[in-house]
Design a protein around this motif. Sequence first.
Motif: not given
Lengths: 390, 477
Positions: B5-7, B207, B9-11, B461-463, B465-466, B457-458
């Motif tokens: 999830x975003x939290x 990945x 992965x990105x933070x 990440x795109x999936x 979001x769906x 991995x890319x």
Amino acid sequence: MRKLEWTFVAALLAVCAGFPLFQSIHEMTVDKDAPHVLDLFRKSPTKENLHHWDDNAKDRSVFAKWLRPPTLQLRYNLLGEMAPKSVQGAEDWLFYNQDVDYLLQPPYTDERFYKGAFDTLIEGKRVNLRDPRVAITDFRDRLKARGIELLLIPIPGKPSIYPEKLYAGFQGSPVSPTRALIDDLRAQGFHVADLFGPLMEAKAKGAPQLYLRRDTHWTPQGLEVAADIVARAIRDLGVIPQATVTSQVPKFALQDTLVDRWGDIAEMTKVPDRKKIWALENVKADRVIEVLTGAPYKDDPASPILWLGDSFSRIYQTDAPGSAGVIAHVAYRLNRPLASIVNDGGASTVVRQQLARRGELLKDKKLVVWTFVERDLRFGSKGWQVQELP
Amino acid sequence: MVFTEDMFLYYFLPLVLAVYYLIPFDKNPKPGRSRYWMRNLWLTLMGYLFYSWFEPWFVLPMMFTNVADYLFGIYLGRDDIAPRRRKLVLAVSMVMNLGLLGVFKYGVFTQVNLNHLLSLVGQPVFSVLQIAFPIGISFYTFHSMSYIIDIYRGERPVKSFADFSCFVSLFPQLVAGPILRYNVLSQQLHSRTHSLNLFARGVMLFFVGFGMKILLANPVGRIADAAFAAQSPHAMDAWWGVLAYAFQIYFDFNGYSVMALGLGMMFGFELIRNFNAPYHSDSITDFWRRWHISLSTWLREYLYISLGGNRKGERRTYINLALVMLLGGFWHGAQWQFIFWGAIHGTMLGLERWGGKKPFYANLPRQVRVAFTFFVVLITWVFFRADGLPHAFHYLAAMFGMTQPGPFADLLKAEIYQFHNLLDMAICAVAVVQPVQSYEFCRTLTWPKFAVGFGVFLVGVVMMYTQAFNPFLYFQF
């Protein structure tokens, strides 16, 4: 070798650090706002605040906004895959997954229906609030104490009437589990109008399409079948004086209109090109107008009949073309306007909560007509809560 | 927090990594303290933060366990303690750990079954007290217990609280394993290698694991969810559903474990692998050498051997085996279906052992043995996935055509045989059957592997979001 290893590190950082950095810069420069990440430190770290922050982060994500639409389009183009709320049927029909799941999953009489729900003590009796009969009985009793009758109208979901449009090879006789509930409630003395039989009968007799192809709701033809049944049920109850029902000069007339319906399930697919993929449905709807003024039908809060309903009551009524929904058509058949509270997806509990806030609507009422789509028996918004009345 | 999830992965991940590598080594650590103690302390704090994201108060029982077992460990490590007292301390620690597990995980189960008993004997039942279940409590409790048992068995205790709590609350393995034994990690807490190669391999594993969860487990999970939620599916649909679940649980849990290994490597830890092509097993004995390896190893080392293992005669060996599998099942969840799941595996292990650790079907061709083993595993997955024991039996009956399909059962086909469902299942089947395992695949790095790994991995990440929020299945245990 080291170059390769550094590339792995760079690739990870490009995504994991690059994305949030870009997001923050975008928020500051384009949205002219403080970076969302700072919100984390502005509120106390409770579960609610943390999860609220998570949800907001998803909504605000620039990458989600950029990547989601083309991904969904590509998945549809390549695989025919749509967002999980919609199910592809035969002949370009679309279905709402909750409508389908309601028919597939155990009914309220099955132990599994109550998984994760716990008994509650109400006046010393153990009841389970997931059981719709608890709230229905309670509501009936509260109305009865005020001298008001209750008429229940469970509305069939689209797959109950058109299962073969969902799965072309459908076999067997479709008997919705809701019909067992209708029998059960009738056996307990409730007034319940059965729309399943008449709609199936109309379909068998070759009636025009009764439900929209890419919408969860009925067509004007479907709602007119329902309106006939409901109006007859109201008359048969005898709570509205016959004189006012039959012997008056007609108050209302019908006016032909055409309406384009796009389809709420087509919207749920979230496929960006959905408007190119699926055509609009053009349906004929009879608008109810006042004979004397030609004005479209309007509710009358002082009516002795109060209608509670969901989007099945809203469609064609407050949506285009207006005044052509089931409420207007029942009023037309009864020759008197009704009062109504309508909430999309909220027929199980929310409408009664709204009624509790607008207690004056119950004044001088003789009858409450409570309509709800059958899937709400399982998935109703806020469940089937017991609701006090003022 | 969930790895996908975003939290996270990105933070969380970039923050933890950045600060971790900015923290210097302690070049002259005090005796008994590791040169990485500051980094371990940082990982501990981040472990608490990671864990508290689910529910802030969940961190309290974990902290309590940490402090108590750290003190028990120090005491047990003293050389001047009489054996009886050592045993007593061990027992107190076990009672404390299992007690916490009992209250939080088995409290509701115990009350509900007590009510059943009371109603059987005609006594009034009581109102069941609802107790929140802290995610991952089964995992960190086992970590903590392994530490105390290892100290009791002669390992030296850690001096630094930071090192010990880092072992228990190391976020990559905190909520769903792999279940670490202290003796595996003790050396690494003290001194471990941070190398670019190890980090890059960790990234590659991350990945691959991410792809398993998002691209394989989540899509087939929808098929399993629909089939198991149905009231009475057709036989073929029921088989399709349990097959989807077999794929889902494997790619979900293996994906998590591979990501945990990868994350561990990024911080210099080499955790143990949890899976080794389990669906290639040619017997149930073989399956347990390949499935959730860290749990089976933990149970063997701390339970089976403690019960006497195979050293106390044949009869006792069978009893021990059955007991370990029953408790292994119960460890997964406070429901009868998990006990049943453990019982079937225990019975199969016993039967196979009866034939001299060879299955009674040992003389059949390997492909047939693998197919038979997979068949047994599929049957047991029904108990794992069902909403209770009656549902499990009902679903099994549906699989064998012994139930009347529900009036709308045909509609399930529209939900689970869409083209994308068939494709997802086919990809999973190929991924299961092919011989290369992610652990071996990521052992050496090449440019083509980078292209594959980063590509997966890319796309993942795109999936992501769906897809809706979809935590790992093993979080519930």
